[in-house]
Design a protein around this motif. Structure first.
Motif, PDB file in Angstrom:
ATOM      1  N   ASP A  93      -0.381  10.878  -7.295  1.00 60.49           N
ATOM      2  CA  ASP A  93      -0.165   9.474  -7.661  1.00 60.49           C
ATOM      3  C   ASP A  93      -0.582   9.174  -9.095  1.00 60.49           C
ATOM      4  O   ASP A  93      -0.466   8.033  -9.544  1.00 60.49           O
ATOM      5  CB  ASP A  93      -0.917   8.552  -6.700  1.00 60.49           C
ATOM      6  CG  ASP A  93      -2.407   8.883  -6.638  1.00 60.49           C
ATOM      7  OD1 ASP A  93      -3.175   8.370  -7.475  1.00 60.49           O
ATOM      8  OD2 ASP A  93      -2.796   9.672  -5.762  1.00 60.49           O
ATOM      9  N   SER A  94      -1.049  10.167  -9.831  1.00 63.96           N
ATOM     10  CA  SER A  94      -1.502   9.949 -11.196  1.00 63.96           C
ATOM     11  C   SER A  94      -0.377   9.429 -12.093  1.00 63.96           C
ATOM     12  O   SER A  94       0.773   9.887 -12.015  1.00 63.96           O
ATOM     13  CB  SER A  94      -2.048  11.250 -11.785  1.00 63.96           C
ATOM     14  OG  SER A  94      -2.346  11.093 -13.157  1.00 63.96           O
ATOM     15  N   ARG A  95      -0.721   8.492 -12.965  1.00 65.45           N
ATOM     16  CA  ARG A  95       0.253   7.998 -13.940  1.00 65.45           C
ATOM     17  C   ARG A  95       0.723   9.124 -14.861  1.00 65.45           C
ATOM     18  O   ARG A  95       1.816   9.043 -15.434  1.00 65.45           O
ATOM     19  CB  ARG A  95      -0.373   6.875 -14.780  1.00 65.45           C
ATOM     20  CG  ARG A  95      -0.554   5.564 -14.031  1.00 65.45           C
ATOM     21  CD  ARG A  95      -1.102   4.459 -14.928  1.00 65.45           C
ATOM     22  NE  ARG A  95      -2.465   4.713 -15.373  1.00 65.45           N
ATOM     23  CZ  ARG A  95      -3.552   4.292 -14.721  1.00 65.45           C
ATOM     24  NH1 ARG A  95      -3.429   3.621 -13.593  1.00 65.45           N
ATOM     25  NH2 ARG A  95      -4.753   4.546 -15.187  1.00 65.45           N
ATOM     26  N   THR A  96      -0.059  10.167 -15.012  1.00 62.49           N
ATOM     27  CA  THR A  96       0.339  11.274 -15.878  1.00 62.49           C
ATOM     28  C   THR A  96       1.509  12.065 -15.298  1.00 62.49           C
ATOM     29  O   THR A  96       2.187  12.786 -16.027  1.00 62.49           O
ATOM     30  CB  THR A  96      -0.836  12.235 -16.121  1.00 62.49           C
ATOM     31  OG1 THR A  96      -1.227  12.838 -14.873  1.00 62.49           O
ATOM     32  CG2 THR A  96      -2.027  11.510 -16.726  1.00 62.49           C
ATOM     33  N   LEU A  97       1.754  11.939 -14.001  1.00 61.31           N
ATOM     34  CA  LEU A  97       2.868  12.637 -13.356  1.00 61.31           C
ATOM     35  C   LEU A  97       4.085  11.741 -13.175  1.00 61.31           C
ATOM     36  O   LEU A  97       5.213  12.215 -13.069  1.00 61.31           O
ATOM     37  CB  LEU A  97       2.431  13.194 -11.991  1.00 61.31           C
ATOM     38  CG  LEU A  97       1.326  14.254 -12.046  1.00 61.31           C
ATOM     39  CD1 LEU A  97       0.913  14.675 -10.647  1.00 61.31           C
ATOM     40  CD2 LEU A  97       1.792  15.471 -12.838  1.00 61.31           C
ATOM     41  N   ASN A  98       3.860  10.427 -13.087  1.00 63.23           N
ATOM     42  CA  ASN A  98       4.952   9.448 -13.060  1.00 63.23           C
ATOM     43  C   ASN A  98       5.959   9.712 -11.941  1.00 63.23           C
ATOM     44  O   ASN A  98       7.173   9.664 -12.145  1.00 63.23           O
ATOM     45  CB  ASN A  98       5.665   9.409 -14.417  1.00 63.23           C
ATOM     46  CG  ASN A  98       6.446   8.141 -14.619  1.00 63.23           C
ATOM     47  OD1 ASN A  98       6.092   7.083 -14.089  1.00 63.23           O
ATOM     48  ND2 ASN A  98       7.532   8.222 -15.379  1.00 63.23           N
TER      49      ASN A  98
END
Length: 302
Positions: free
Chosen positions: A76-81
């Motif tokens: 769910d990390s924003r770094t993975l989008n």
């Protein structure tokens, strides 16, 4: 209170753990003191949207005071989008637990990736910690079960390698306690704490008025009141969901910045972990005494 003097730390990222069943490998950060042996381990699960780069105020402090801190980046990390309609989304909570267990399964690889760390950890002293969504993730390793809304059953995902936990701003009961938005979008927010027997410290802010519940800030104390076994509850006065600023040194989601409370959290959690992992007792006893008259918070123990 004395949990030992701060020492220089080394931090290595990203260490990549292969995860062919996940769609993307697990990227991990490991922080550790540059000296010392028999170092206990804390696996730290970030809140929704964060990453291995979050929670510096916790990870740096714990590492500087004798812990090896391991931080996986969840899906769910924003770094993975990853988009909301991704087929993995309904199982995001479960992938998070699997990330934590993958870390525990790959400790040899993680140690080898950090210069000078190999052979210096104590595999018998491992704790799980997490903030917000990460609190539920860590809780799963302690015995928290996510109840399926249809079968009314919850699988035991606890891990015997985890000897203690620290749960920050962690969601309480589901069902009627959820807001309509949470009930619609987060069906996994339906925990049972009845089997969460592993010792844990629950940290909650008395102004953490979450849009995910209709109850109010006391919702975040459910992991303490509804679980069996040795539990402690640190209630922070005036704190909101970021608990004074633990998500990061400059985290934009911090709405209640309070360096004094962050410092208190750092000391209390380090003392608790040393107590719960059987390292030493005096610092935990001193923190309990100091909090009897503190303007920053209250400590309850059962």
């Amino acid at each position: 209170m004395d949990v030992g003097k701060a020492t220089p730390i080394v931090s290595v990222k990203p260490i990549v753990l292969p995860a062919p069943d996940r769609g993307v490998d697990v990227r991990v950060r490991v922080s550790a003191p540059v000296t010392g042996h028999d170092l206990p381990i804390v696996v730290l699960s970030h809140g929704f949207g964060s990453s291995l780069d979050g929670y510096g105020p916790l990870a740096d402090y714990w590492a500087a005071h004798g812990f090896v801190v391991i931080q996986p980046t969840h899906l769910d990390s924003r770094t993975l989008n990853i988009p909301p309609d991704d087929p993995r989304t309904p199982r995001i909570w479960r992938f998070r637990v699997e990330d934590m267990k993958r870390v525990l399964d790959q400790l040899d690889l993680l140690e080898a990736a950090v210069p000078g760390l190999a052979g210096r950890t104590d595999r018998d002293r491992i704790a799980a910690a997490g903030h917000s969504f990460g609190g539920q993730t860590a809780g799963n390793l302690l015995g928290l079960r996510v109840i399926d809304p249809e079968t009314k059953q919850g699988e035991d995902l606890s891990d015997a390698r985890i000897k203690a936990g620290v749960l920050f701003a962690t969601a309480g009961l589901g069902g009627a306690d959820l807001s309509p938005f949470a009930a619609e979008h987060f069906p996994f927010m339906n925990p049972s704490f009845a089997d969460m027997a592993t010792p844990a410290l629950v940290v909650a802010g008395d102004q953490d008025d979450s849009p995910l519940t209709v109850r109010g800030p006391d919702w975040m104390t459910d992991p303490y009141f509804l679980s069996p076994g040795d539990k402690s509850l640190l209630t922070l006065f005036g704190a909101e969901h970021s608990l004074g600023g633990i998500p990061g040194y400059e985290a934009k989601e911090t709405t209640d910045e309070n360096p004094g409370q962050v410092a208190l959290i750092q000391r209390v959690t380090a003392a608790y972990l040393r107590h719960a992992l059987g390292i030493e007792e005096s610092s935990w006893q001193q923190e309990q005494k100091a909090l009897r008259d503190s303007p920053l918070g209250r400590l309850d123990v059962k």
